[in-house]
Design an enzyme around this catalytic site. Structure first.
Site, mmCIF file in Angstrom:
data_model
loop_
_atom_site.group_PDB
_atom_site.id
_atom_site.type_symbol
_atom_site.label_atom_id
_atom_site.label_comp_id
_atom_site.label_asym_id
_atom_site.label_seq_id
_atom_site.Cartn_x
_atom_site.Cartn_y
_atom_site.Cartn_z
ATOM 1 C CE LYS A 1 -10.943 0.126 -1.131
ATOM 2 N NZ LYS A 1 -11.223 0.377 -0.165
ATOM 3 C CD1 TRP B 1 -1.589 -2.810 1.997
ATOM 4 C CD2 TRP B 1 -2.900 -1.359 0.002
ATOM 5 N NE1 TRP B 1 -3.046 -2.977 1.597
ATOM 6 C CE2 TRP B 1 -3.482 -2.801 0.846
ATOM 7 C CE3 TRP B 1 -3.894 -0.705 -0.450
ATOM 8 C CZ2 TRP B 1 -4.579 -3.154 0.747
ATOM 9 C CZ3 TRP B 1 -4.814 -1.585 -0.954
ATOM 10 C CH2 TRP B 1 -5.721 -2.525 -0.786
ATOM 11 C CD GLU C 1 -38.161 -3.201 -14.690
ATOM 12 O OE1 GLU C 1 -38.344 -4.079 -13.123
ATOM 13 O OE2 GLU C 1 -37.348 -2.571 -13.895
ATOM 14 C CG ASP D 1 -33.953 -3.109 -13.299
ATOM 15 O OD1 ASP D 1 -34.628 -3.947 -12.489
ATOM 16 O OD2 ASP D 1 -32.706 -2.068 -11.616
#
Length: 646
Positions: free
Chosen positions: A109, A80, A374, A320
């Site tokens: 990350k 890190w 939908e 959706d």
């Protein structure tokens, strides 16, 4: 481009200019993105550029974060530390080149220094996997999926018979199920039941399990709750080997608000992916809303569709929340009672353009892909080709029909069933547009509501489903469950959908482990032992569902163009119609047997009777006789018969 949509629906003539603008916006956006001769499939390749890319002797990592001042790639592969700083490139992109192989299995990350000098950590936007850490946040995980595909996608000529499924709740055990277990234990059930298509929910990574997968954080990551990327690939490959197509329930209508896990405030700004201010917030869902007018957002979302088709070999998508995308007020509280409401200042034309681009891209990559919208608003042209002035979906969901059935069972008496209204609900749809019909989906099963079988049986489902029991309530429930599904299946669309377990009347509702239920898995599982038990009547409903699906397999019923109503009478609760080569006769009366005479020029052959003992009925009680070109029928209460007309 001609507006052939007006040939399908002349009532759209007053909105010709709006429909022309729809096509203009689409063509203009496409030219802006691609130039004169470009292809969407070449444009939608963000997953081949951003994120981790393994080259021959090095790997590169790229991220788009125009609002950041500095950027580093950090993870457990470098403790890190800040020793892997990214360089700013054009267009707000950042990149780094590192010799050697990808550190597969490492947590990762992106660390940003923002304009206000704040330090933040983000899961890479193109991360293929994200895992929860000890702080209940997500970390990216470096993966390089390597799977050897064995089967090609099936080329089915049948209408889609869709089994809507959720991996996590597919086990009977009190746990989150896995891709591998679903593949081994549930896929054979789906194949045996007669379905030809699976619609997988909650695949895209989402921090909150109880969101049912509809608050996505990581759009390129297959949910790690259920296993590895290779496990999902194996599941889809196995489904293809069984002749089953697999659709992804894709969520491009909104994104989770979580900062750090997903895209919200990714580079410190609210406007990177989403609209500014209130327009970027869905107040009812507490989620973020994409800005479909930004080229970079279009690139991200279109690349996401290509990724799932290309890398995981999905056979299409159910989109959706399309209604939420189409309107700036998300359709909340709006009654779409006249056409003007589809073409007003409330319509999000940029979202319409995105959906058109998405459909073109999908069918450019995979011409036989299935796309389903939908949309509860009934937007004209949703399932018409773009070339005709439509939006390009293959199907729309018949969303009003489950509401009709719930209203009938929840608020009305059996004898008040209005056959005229039922016929209208089941057969009225946008001209030229295909629908997926269904009596219930996962929506009707969510906590706070009940499945059709629970509305019908209530507490009797717990102690009166034994074949040795005698219960008028269960008799009614089983009879109506069959009639509701048969008439919906045969009339409501050119495809059909069922949610996992509802085909055999799975009891209770759906509720995920959460604080409000003390993290219980009681209602987040499927009790397959009920349908496997030969002493319970759940198995009768499964046998009926299987026989019903065979009407499509043997007679290509759902897309049959010929539909003739032969008899309808509310007082007697009798309905008869011919669709394609099949004759359907229903007696919905709650107590009385009924006789009916129909003129038929051809001899009918009985295909099946809902009152058959193998379907949980009491037959043979229904009778028929054909002579002198007349069919004389006697149907017991709450029964139906299906004939082939030769």
């Amino acid at each position: 481009m001609p507006l052939n949509i007006l040939d399908y629906d002349p009532y759209l003539e007053p909105f010709k200019d709006a429909l022309s603008s729809r096509l203009y916006d689409y063509a203009h956006t496409k030219k802006r993105l691609l130039g004169t001769d470009g292809r969407l499939s070449d444009f939608a390749c963000g997953h081949h550029y951003f994120g981790f890319q393994q080259e021959e002797k090095h790997w590169t990592f790229r991220e788009w974060a125009p609002g950041a001042k500095r950027a580093w790639l950090v993870g457990d592969f470098n403790n890190w530390e800040n020793n892997y700083e990214l360089k700013r490139s054009y267009g707000g992109n950042w990149e780094i080149l590192i010799p050697g192989k990808l550190p597969v299995g490492s947590k990762v990350k992106v660390k940003f220094l923002l304009e206000n000098d704040e330090i933040v950590y983000r899961v890479p936007s193109y991360s293929l996997c994200a895992l929860p850490n000890e702080r209940h946040e997500l970390d990216g995980l470096i993966v390089n999926p390597n799977y050897q595909w064995k089967h090609s996608a099936p080329q089915s000529t049948e209408a889609p018979l869709i089994y809507e499924a959720h991996i996590g709740i597919s086990s009977e055990d009190y746990k989150i199920n896995s891709y591998r277990a679903f593949m081994q234990e549930v896929l054979p059930r789906i194949k045996k039941a007669g379905y030809n298509t699976i619609q997988l929910m909650a695949i895209m990574e989402h921090p909150l399990y109880a969101s049912f997968g509809y608050q996505v954080s990581n759009f390129f990551a297959a949910s790690s709750r259920f296993g590895t990327p290779e496990d999902l690939m194996a599941l889809i490959d196995c489904a293809h080997g069984l002749g089953l197509r697999v659709l992804l329930d894709v969520v491009h209508s909104h994104a989770v608000k979580n900062v750090g896990d997903g895209l919200n405030l990714f580079d410190g700004t609210t406007s990177q992916y989403f609209h500014e201010g209130k327009r970027g917030e869905h107040e009812a869902w507490n989620t973020k809303l994409f800005n479909y007018g930004k080229d970079e957002v279009l690139h991200f979302l279109l690349s996401n569709l290509k990724f799932w088709l290309e890398v995981y070999k999905f056979d299409g998508f159910r989109f959706d929340g399309v209604t939420s995308m189409l309107y700036k007020d998300h359709g909340l509280g709006t009654a779409f009672t006249d056409y003007a409401k589809y073409f007003s200042a409330n319509t999000d034309t940029q979202a319409v353009t995105y959906l058109m681009l998405a459909n073109e891209l999908i069918h450019e990559i995979k011409p036989d892909a299935i796309t389903i919208a939908e949309d509860m608003s009934g937007m004209p042209g949703m399932a018409l080709p773009i070339s005709a002035g439509g939006i390009g979906f293959d199907y729309r969901l018949s969303m009003g029909i489950p509401d009709f059935w719930i209203e009938q069972l929840k608020e009305k008496q059996d004898e008040s069933l209005d056959l005229m209204k039922l016929w209208w609900e089941l057969t009225t749809r946008r001209p030229g547009e295909k629908n997926i019909g269904y009596a219930e989906s996962h929506d009707q099963a969510l906590v706070g509501d009940k499945t059709l079988m629970m509305w019908l049986a209530n507490e009797a489902i717990y102690d009166a489903m034994s074949k040795d029991s005698q219960s008028l309530k269960i008799d009614r429930a089983i009879a109506l469950h069959k009639l509701i599904r048969l008439i919906t299946f045969s009339l409501a669309g050119e495809g059909y959908l069922n949610f996992m377990g509802n085909e055999f009347g799975h009891p209770e509702w759906l509720d995920f482990p959460r604080e409000g239920n003390h993290d219980s898995f009681q209602y987040a599982r499927r009790q397959w032992s009920l349908v496997d038990n030969t002493q319970l009547r759940f198995q009768d409903l499964a046998h009926f569902d299987q026989a019903m699906l065979q009407l499509e397999q043997h007679f290509k019923l759902l897309e049959a163009s010929e539909l003739n109503q032969l008899w309808i009478k509310n007082e007697d609760k009798l309905l008869a119609y011919q669709k394609g080569p099949l004759l359907f006769v229903f007696n919905f009366h709650p107590t009385d047997s009924q006789t009916l005479k129909l003129k038929l020029s051809q001899k009918p052959l009985l295909i099946f009777d809902t009152d058959d003992e193998q379907f949980g009925g009491f037959g043979p009680r229904n009778t028929f006789q054909w002579q002198n070109q007349q069919l004389d029928l006697l149907l017991e209460a709450r029964t139906a018969m299906v004939f082939q007309i030769k």
